[in-house]
Structures are given as structure tokens and as C-alpha cells.
Design an enzyme around this catalytic site. Sequence first.
Site, PDB file in Angstrom:
ATOM      1  N   TYR A   1     -46.619 -20.340-151.617  1.00 33.56           N
ATOM      2  CA  TYR A   1     -47.113 -19.237-152.445  1.00 33.56           C
ATOM      3  C   TYR A   1     -47.957 -18.348-151.540  1.00 33.56           C
ATOM      4  CZ  TYR A   1     -49.346 -17.118-156.641  1.00 33.56           C
ATOM      5  OH  TYR A   1     -49.801 -16.267-157.626  1.00 33.56           O
TER       6      TYR A   1
ATOM      7  N   ASP B   1     -60.147 -16.735-160.266  1.00 33.57           N
ATOM      8  CA  ASP B   1     -59.386 -15.903-161.188  1.00 33.57           C
ATOM      9  C   ASP B   1     -60.154 -14.674-161.634  1.00 33.57           C
ATOM     10  OD1 ASP B   1     -56.747 -17.130-161.755  1.00 33.57           O
ATOM     11  OD2 ASP B   1     -58.006 -18.880-162.191  1.00 33.57           O
TER      12      ASP B   1
ATOM     13  N   GLU C   1     -44.964 -21.317-163.940  1.00 32.39           N
ATOM     14  CA  GLU C   1     -46.287 -21.849-163.602  1.00 32.39           C
ATOM     15  C   GLU C   1     -47.087 -21.918-164.889  1.00 32.39           C
ATOM     16  OE1 GLU C   1     -46.734 -19.847-159.152  1.00 32.39           O
ATOM     17  OE2 GLU C   1     -48.261 -19.482-160.676  1.00 32.39           O
TER      18      GLU C   1
END
Lengths: 269, 405
Positions: free
Chosen positions: A175, A60, A49
Site C-alpha cells: 500500500y 486518520d 478494506e
Amino acid sequence: MSRLEQRFADLKAEGRSALVTFVTAGDPGYDASLKILKGLPAAGADVIELGMPFTDPMADGVAIQLATLRALEAGQTLAKTLQMVREFRVDNQNTPIVLMGYYNPIHRFGVEQFVAEAREAGVDGLIIVDLPPEHDAELATPAQAAGIDFIRLTTPTTDDARLPRVLERSSGFVYYVSVAGVTGAGSATTEHVTEAIARLRRHTDLPISVGFGIRTPEQAAAIARLADGVVVGSALVDKIAQAKGAEQAVTDVLSLCSALAEGVRAARN
Amino acid sequence: MTQTQYRPGPDANGLFGSFGGRYVAETLMPLVLDLAREYEAAKADPKFLEELAYFQRDYIGRPNPLYFAERLTEHCGGAKIFFKREELNHTGAHKVNNCIGQVLLAKRMGKKRLIAETGAGMHGVATATVAARFGLPCVIYMGATDIERQQANVFRMKLLGAEIVPVTAGTGTLKDAMNEALRDWVTNVDDTFYLIGTVAGPHPYPAMVRDFQSIIGKETRAQLHEKEGRLPDSLIACVGGGSNAMGLFHEFLEEPSVKIIGVEAGGHGVHTDKHAASLNGGVPGVLHGNRTYLLQDDDGQITDAHSISAGLDYPGIGPEHAYLHEVKRVEYVSITDDEALDAFHTSCRLEGIIPALESSHALAEAIKRAPTLPKDHLMVICLSGRGDKDMQTVMNHMAAQEKQA
């Protein structure tokens, strides 16, 4: 068969889980980042990734926020990220690369042009954090039409009612974000991951990779026993933050990758 | 309410034309969908509306006056200028209109904790205020740069019992505070209500915040009707995210005779790289859950906004404004820092009203336009906040000017 499908099929035949590694493109600079990228397959990364830096990485944690800033300060752009993939593909045709990031830089670049260039560069999949299925028409549909997989994030808050919607247009792999939180936050318990995978299994045949909070070979091994893929990001990116200079960054990232790969490979033997 | 060209919704996906939407991480999607459902139910519930009306009246102090600014009108020598006195609300700005609505919704949803972002601190103060009133713990994210220039508001929030978290990421201003609030929300999904302060963010926030602010326009219509027996000819409001402006404008969007002007923060000028004028100096993009006009570079990286007023210092704008700009229902102009400061002093001296630097942008545009308009032209300015919080900024600016002179 796409590179992602091939890779997960091969690993299934080997009886082991995939090590999926995340680094931010251009961190700590273009050249060192390209060295890391090129070194990852030999260090045991099965799927890569590659983060597309964005000034406002809302989902994040601190590690990847700082990685993003380092990359942007070093002059990374979306065009350069695509160039990195092109250079990687010169001598690697087998390791899938998934670009991960936020929508705005792609929106600005132009979706049509981006999809065409990504395809030509050798990008296999996209994970776009802020594009839920409600906005599929913008990027997921054109990307998939061009043969680029669109990988969805599923989370602890994605309940059974919503899951089919999220999985409907997913491709490549799924994911599973094992913790409600930002990247690099605390890790989930084995019980939680076991239950979550069982729940996802009822809805999809796609490979399931699990990420968030996995930092050590031991943690990677524990997840590898449960899932088709183990995603490690912040721990690798932290190695770049801690390194004294670009050379050490390359060495330290790749040696952590090797250790994680050993953990993943040992898990089912 | 009829659905026509200029009040199109948003649609079920939260879109105003091609602006708005729900561009958020999957972890948050179930939460914003749930919020939209709960809000739809609440606004159809007479008990909720009754409670809202009670707090608007007895706690905020509504209706606030529509004031004829006689001396400013004389000074300009043209249009008849009225101030909608949002600065007289409890906490000193329009922000509390929205906070009361959202806290009642949070309570209805059984949420146990409030979070909010703030720029100038007015939304932070309003959120801390309603948190205290309803006994909910409250965390305010505020950019480190803004904390420095808005210390009075920081102290007010602390007095009200809020926890203030300084945000050093990015430039330490409003957009960074919003990133950090979103990170908190994604981490505390079960018990936390994110009280967004402007008409931006993922659907339903832009529509919901507009609805809670739309009392500004509704009162204005009734009050001007009482005074003058007719509609205003023009409306002027400042636009950062744009909640006071949407609150004033929404009521009049279907009245073609009403000219509507939104004023962006021009900073040092929209031709420079130091401004916060997303519509006049930006291009469409996606940030903080919605598609709208953004200040960004060629690579799609968000660039820093600049304005002397912290409340307008944001590189985006509410999606409904982006839509109204594209369909040309509202004219969006910009006012520089210096023009806003001049208007600030004019209001102080002529009307005895110290306006917020944000509202001073609207005043500056009014002072530009009024002299060119006939005396029977009725102009309403949203005086969105009071300037007490800006004393330090204005003092510093005056000192710098004296030095130069």
C-alpha cells in the site's frame, strides 16, 4: 494461492487495476454496514478494506475519525467486525477482505485468539497502521503463519535505505500512501506517484496499490493507469456522513463505488 | 553509569522490559529513527551539554532549592519533609527542563517549526516560552475542555506568540491533543519538531524526556547530601505521563534504601469510572507510540480519564513507569480529587506555597505517610509546579462545596 494473490493475478490478466474500497465496520450501524459490505463487490469493488474502529485514530483525518465515532456509538466491537466478515463470506468466496486499523483492540482481544478467529471468519489480510516492521513479532509473524497476509504501508518518507526493511515481510500487496499526512488529506501529483511506483518496483514484485486523497472516478482512473490498485476511503465514508438515514447511506456509498469502478475499468481500455 | 536491574535502558528498540517501543505509522518511522540518532549524538557532544547547562542555570534558574518544609513536618509529626522546588523554575513548573533540552536539539537538527500537545497548559507555556526564546514558530494543540479550565495558561501562550489549536475530538483533553499533534507531525514531516511534554510517545521520547528531567534527582541528591549528609529515605512525586516523577526517581533507582512512591490521580476513586490511574486501574495496551498501561474497555477502546488536575488527566503513563511498576521498584498509589484539594489548602496555609493541583497529589500522599514514619526519616516531595493556573478550578470547587454545606 491466497484470495488476494488470485484477485490481483486475475486482474493483471484482464489488464486492469483493482478498485480497493475502504469503509469502517459498523458505520453507520451494524446492519447498514453489512449491507454496504455485501453490496460492494457487485458495485465493482475488487478488494475490500474494512476499518476496525478505534477511539484514537491518530493517522486518520476527520472523515474517518467521524466514521469511527459513529461506529463505536452504534456499538461496534472487534468481535462484531469479525462477525460481519463471517456473514459476508456466506455468499462471497472471492472478494478479498483486509482488516485495517490500530493495534490496541487486537492486543486487548488477544493476538492468538484474534488470528484464529480472523482466519476462520475469512479475513485475507491485515493493515495495522501503528505496527511498523520493528514490531513484526507481535502480530505480523503469527498472522502470516496462519495464512493471513500482512500488508505494509510505504510512504513518501520511506527512503531507499528503509524500504527493504518495510517490504521484507510484506505480503498480499503493498500500500503506497501517496501523501505525507492523514487519510483524506490532499492528493499527490501524477509525477510523484509515477516516480514512487518506479522506485517501489525496483524493490518488490508484489502488486502496488496507491491511496490517500483519491475521491473521484477521474482521479481513480488516473491512478489506475499507474498502479495495480486504487484505494478510496474517505470519499466513500463521507457519503455515509452526508446521508439522511441508513438506507441512503447504503445507496450513496454503492453508487459512488460503481462510478469509481467505471473509472478504474475505463482506465486501461 | 552502570546498567543494572532498574535502569535497563531502554534497549535499542526503546523497550523497558516489554513496555515502550515505537508503535507509529510508517510515515513517522524515519523521523523517530532520525531523532534517536540525533539525540544520541547530541548527548555525547560536550558543546550541546554546555549549552544545555547554560540555559538551565541562566534561563530556568537552576539549581532550584531543596526546601525543608518545617511547618508541614511539625503538622504531620513524623518524617522530615523536603520540597524539591520545581515550581520556582521559569514558567512555574518542571516542564521547561525538558523543553529547553528539546528546543536545543530541534535547533541542532535545523528544524523550523515546533508543535506540542498540552493538558494543563504548563507544557504548552514552556514550549511557547522556548519557541519565543529561539525564534521558532510554535503551534500548541490543546483540548477544548482544557482550554476552558486553564484560561490563564491559554492567555500566557498567546502572549508568548504561540498559535493555540483547540481540539474538540474525543473528550477534548490531553490524549486528543496528542492525537492531533501526531496528525500535524505526519503532515509536516520535513521541517517540524514535535516537542512531547512527558516521558511517553515512541522511542526516544520516554528516555530523552527522562534524561532532560533527571536534573531534578541529581540536584536533590547533592542538596540533601549537603543538608543531611545522606540519601533520602523516600521520594514522592505525582504521575500523569510521569516526567517530573521520572526526573526525580531515575537518580535513585539503584539505591535500594530509597523507597520510591509514584502518585496517580484517583479522581473520584479508582473503584469508580472517574479517575486517571493507569497503573492502579488500567491494563497494558498500545497508544501514542508506546506499549504501556492504559485505561481501556474490554474492546480495547481507550476510556476517558478524569482528574481535577488537567495535567494528570491522561489515560496512559510513561512506559518506564509501567516497567518500574511491574518489577516493583516503585510503589504506585492513588490520591483522590478531594484528598489533593485538602493537601493543596494545607500547603497554602502552613508553608505559604500554593502548589499545582498535580503536585498536591504528591503532597497528599506525603501527609498520609509522614505521621507514621520516624522523625529521622528524610522524605523528598517533588513540588512539580505552582498553583497559579488552578485558581479558577479551586474557586469553583470551593463554591460547589459551600453550596452543598
